[in-house]
Motif scaffolding. Structure first.
Motif, PDB file in Angstrom:
ATOM      1  N   VAL A  46      41.676  42.195  37.353  1.00  0.00           N
ATOM      2  CA  VAL A  46      42.464  42.273  36.108  1.00  0.00           C
ATOM      3  C   VAL A  46      43.858  41.732  36.450  1.00  0.00           C
ATOM      4  O   VAL A  46      44.440  42.135  37.471  1.00  0.00           O
ATOM      5  N   ALA A  47      44.374  40.836  35.627  1.00  0.00           N
ATOM      6  CA  ALA A  47      45.715  40.276  35.875  1.00  0.00           C
ATOM      7  C   ALA A  47      46.763  41.376  35.722  1.00  0.00           C
ATOM      8  O   ALA A  47      46.500  42.413  35.105  1.00  0.00           O
ATOM      9  N   ARG A  48      47.953  41.178  36.281  1.00  0.00           N
ATOM     10  CA  ARG A  48      49.022  42.176  36.188  1.00  0.00           C
ATOM     11  C   ARG A  48      50.308  41.571  35.646  1.00  0.00           C
ATOM     12  O   ARG A  48      50.562  40.388  35.801  1.00  0.00           O
ATOM     13  N   PHE A  56      45.121  45.207  30.849  1.00  0.00           N
ATOM     14  CA  PHE A  56      43.727  45.504  30.501  1.00  0.00           C
ATOM     15  C   PHE A  56      43.195  44.647  29.352  1.00  0.00           C
ATOM     16  O   PHE A  56      42.002  44.398  29.278  1.00  0.00           O
ATOM     17  N   SER A  57      44.093  44.179  28.461  1.00  0.00           N
ATOM     18  CA  SER A  57      43.628  43.381  27.325  1.00  0.00           C
ATOM     19  C   SER A  57      42.997  42.063  27.780  1.00  0.00           C
ATOM     20  O   SER A  57      42.228  41.455  27.051  1.00  0.00           O
ATOM     21  N   LYS A  58      43.306  41.615  28.986  1.00  0.00           N
ATOM     22  CA  LYS A  58      42.729  40.363  29.488  1.00  0.00           C
ATOM     23  C   LYS A  58      41.383  40.580  30.175  1.00  0.00           C
ATOM     24  O   LYS A  58      40.761  39.617  30.641  1.00  0.00           O
ATOM     25  N   GLY A  63      42.929  35.917  38.032  1.00  0.00           N
ATOM     26  CA  GLY A  63      44.225  35.254  38.108  1.00  0.00           C
ATOM     27  C   GLY A  63      45.154  35.844  39.149  1.00  0.00           C
ATOM     28  O   GLY A  63      46.146  35.213  39.517  1.00  0.00           O
ATOM     29  N   MET A  64      44.873  37.060  39.634  1.00  0.00           N
ATOM     30  CA  MET A  64      45.797  37.660  40.599  1.00  0.00           C
ATOM     31  C   MET A  64      45.781  36.873  41.905  1.00  0.00           C
ATOM     32  O   MET A  64      44.726  36.472  42.385  1.00  0.00           O
ATOM     33  N   LEU A  65      46.991  36.652  42.467  1.00  0.00           N
ATOM     34  CA  LEU A  65      47.126  35.881  43.708  1.00  0.00           C
ATOM     35  C   LEU A  65      47.320  36.833  44.885  1.00  0.00           C
ATOM     36  O   LEU A  65      48.117  37.762  44.812  1.00  0.00           O
ATOM     37  N   PHE A  66      46.565  36.600  45.969  1.00  0.00           N
ATOM     38  CA  PHE A  66      46.718  37.372  47.201  1.00  0.00           C
ATOM     39  C   PHE A  66      47.227  36.415  48.262  1.00  0.00           C
ATOM     40  O   PHE A  66      46.526  35.465  48.616  1.00  0.00           O
ATOM     41  N   GLU A  67      48.454  36.659  48.754  1.00  0.00           N
ATOM     42  CA  GLU A  67      49.034  35.759  49.753  1.00  0.00           C
ATOM     43  C   GLU A  67      49.020  36.394  51.123  1.00  0.00           C
ATOM     44  O   GLU A  67      49.374  37.559  51.280  1.00  0.00           O
ATOM     45  N   LYS A  72      45.569  31.824  50.617  1.00  0.00           N
ATOM     46  CA  LYS A  72      46.168  31.992  49.304  1.00  0.00           C
ATOM     47  C   LYS A  72      44.962  32.149  48.385  1.00  0.00           C
ATOM     48  O   LYS A  72      44.320  31.161  48.026  1.00  0.00           O
ATOM     49  N   ALA A  73      44.581  33.392  48.106  1.00  0.00           N
ATOM     50  CA  ALA A  73      43.336  33.623  47.360  1.00  0.00           C
ATOM     51  C   ALA A  73      43.634  34.075  45.941  1.00  0.00           C
ATOM     52  O   ALA A  73      44.557  34.863  45.708  1.00  0.00           O
ATOM     53  N   TYR A  74      42.880  33.544  45.001  1.00  0.00           N
ATOM     54  CA  TYR A  74      43.005  33.957  43.597  1.00  0.00           C
ATOM     55  C   TYR A  74      41.743  34.709  43.186  1.00  0.00           C
ATOM     56  O   TYR A  74      40.629  34.252  43.465  1.00  0.00           O
ATOM     57  N   ALA A  75      41.915  35.852  42.508  1.00  0.00           N
ATOM     58  CA  ALA A  75      40.747  36.586  42.001  1.00  0.00           C
ATOM     59  C   ALA A  75      40.179  35.801  40.821  1.00  0.00           C
ATOM     60  O   ALA A  75      40.883  35.545  39.847  1.00  0.00           O
ATOM     61  N   PRO A  76      38.909  35.397  40.904  1.00  0.00           N
ATOM     62  CA  PRO A  76      38.318  34.591  39.822  1.00  0.00           C
ATOM     63  C   PRO A  76      38.037  35.396  38.552  1.00  0.00           C
ATOM     64  O   PRO A  76      38.110  36.627  38.543  1.00  0.00           O
ATOM     65  N   ASN A  77      37.732  34.645  37.499  1.00  0.00           N
ATOM     66  CA  ASN A  77      37.336  35.206  36.213  1.00  0.00           C
ATOM     67  C   ASN A  77      35.889  35.680  36.329  1.00  0.00           C
ATOM     68  O   ASN A  77      34.989  34.867  36.552  1.00  0.00           O
ATOM     69  N   ILE A  78      35.652  36.990  36.212  1.00  0.00           N
ATOM     70  CA  ILE A  78      34.270  37.496  36.309  1.00  0.00           C
ATOM     71  C   ILE A  78      33.798  38.052  34.959  1.00  0.00           C
ATOM     72  O   ILE A  78      32.954  38.936  34.907  1.00  0.00           O
TER      73      ILE A  78
END
Ligand code: HEC
Ligand code: HEC
Length: 286
Positions: A46-48, A56-58, A63-67, A72-78
């Motif tokens: 869930v994006a923040r 939560f509406s998204k 979209g969240m980035l983990f550095e 540099k990982a992005y959580a995908p759209n599931i």
């Protein structure tokens, strides 16, 4: 005779549909409970907002980035969007992605997705999570691709076969199961200089994690003096659900407080019993 038989067949048919439905809804109830409590995939997917609050509406549109120095990982759209999410993946493909870390195209899912812990998910809980994911509204959201400056493993181990859910009456075993599928120890266990978890020091804390407010070091959850030895069950429960520590201070919102607050009382008691049974370790295992 024929009429009677037909009637019997009809009754059998309706009964079958009714049990089918009952099973489906039990699966959905379980999936929803796990996803909104201890499993908390949304803590990453869930994006923040800039303040670190989950949007939560998204939904689970990522979209969240983990550095990290290594990635540099992005959580995908599931969400089940067919173009930007997992809408075209079959249940079996989703199961393989979550539990084995392998996508339908054969590529390996990288960190920080805690595949190592998800290998413990039981067949029925995995099915429940997949049923929940498929029932979510599709959200169109293109997420950037992750980049890794380290070799990804070719796999996380042999394909997971069949896993059953331990009986909830076996408190310690069930508590361990819940902690695994809640990947508590992925954050609360020290890592070596290669970034690998030091499992011999399970729960000793000392891992540096990038939170919305800067770097935080994970605390020791073992029953040692530097860990939870002097904490009451109530204090541990309160910290996990609300993010308010024993001394009243607010913990950084790295942990999934907005999800963990929904953990049922018996499940929380099992998790706490499991933490109490860990081998006492000094902070960070040192
Ligand atoms: C600690 C953060 C984190 C948690 C928790 C997490 N994920 Fe992920 N997930 C990620 C990241 C980051 C990736 C992308 C990794 C990459 O690019 O290789 C990913 C990838 C995926 C993928 C592959 C999607 C694609 O399009 O490639 C699926 C499916 C997935 N996660 C589902 C889940 C489910 C279901 C859960 C809960 C059971 C979960 N994730 C929990 C961070 C997380
Ligand atoms: C994404 C990483 C992450 C996960 C997953 C995680 N935690 Fe934590 N946890 C933290 C961090 C970081 C803190 C400390 C935050 C701070 O000091 O501000 C913390 C604090 C705590 C505390 C308070 C202890 C203290 O000394 O302050 C408890 C208890 C706890 N976690 C238990 C759990 C349990 C049980 C789970 C699994 C259900 C879990 N955590 C999952 C990162 C995590």
């Amino acid at each position: 005779m024929w009429k009677l038989l037909r009637l019997a067949a009809l009754i059998a048919m309706t009964m079958q549909t009714a049990t089918g439905w009952a099973q489906d809804s039990a699966l959905m109830v379980r999936g929803k409970y796990l996803m909104k409590s201890v499993v908390a995939c949304g803590n990453c997917h869930v994006a923040r907002s800039s303040k670190g609050e989950p949007l939560f509406s998204k939904g689970l549109s990522g979209g969240m980035l983990f550095e990290d120095p290594a990635f540099k990982a992005y959580a995908p759209n599931i969400t089940p969007d067919t173009k930007t999410g997992i809408g075209t993946w079959t249940d079996a493909q989703l199961g393989k992605a979550i539990r084995d870390g392998i996508r339908p195209d054969g590529s390996v899912i990288g960190p920080p997705m805690p595949i190592y812990f998800y290998r413990n998910l039981s067949d029925s809980d995995l099915a429940a999570i997949i049923a929940y994911l498929k029932a979510q509204p599709a959200v169109q959201n293109v997420v950037e691709k992750s980049t890794y400056h380290m070799p990804l493993p070719t796999s996380y181990g042999p394909p997971v076969g069949h896993v059953s859910t331990p009986a909830s009456t076996d408190t310690l075993l069930y508590g361990e199961y819940l902690s695994n599928i809640g990947h508590c120890m992925d954050c609360h266990t020290p890592r070596n200089n290669k970034g690998m978890l030091v499992l011999a020091k399970l729960g000793a804390g000392g891992q540096a994690i990038q939170g919305p407010g800067g770097e935080v070091i994970t605390p020791n959850l073992t029953p040692a003096p530097s860990g939870l030895k002097s904490w009451s069950d109530k204090e541990i429960d309160h910290a996990i659900r609300t993010g308010i520590s024993k001394d009243g201070s607010h913990l950084q919102p790295v942990m999934a407080f907005d999800w963990y607050k929904n953990i049922s009382n018996p499940d929380m008691a099992a998790i706490i019993a499991y933490l109490r049974a860990l081998k006492p370790e000094p902070f960070g295992g040192k």
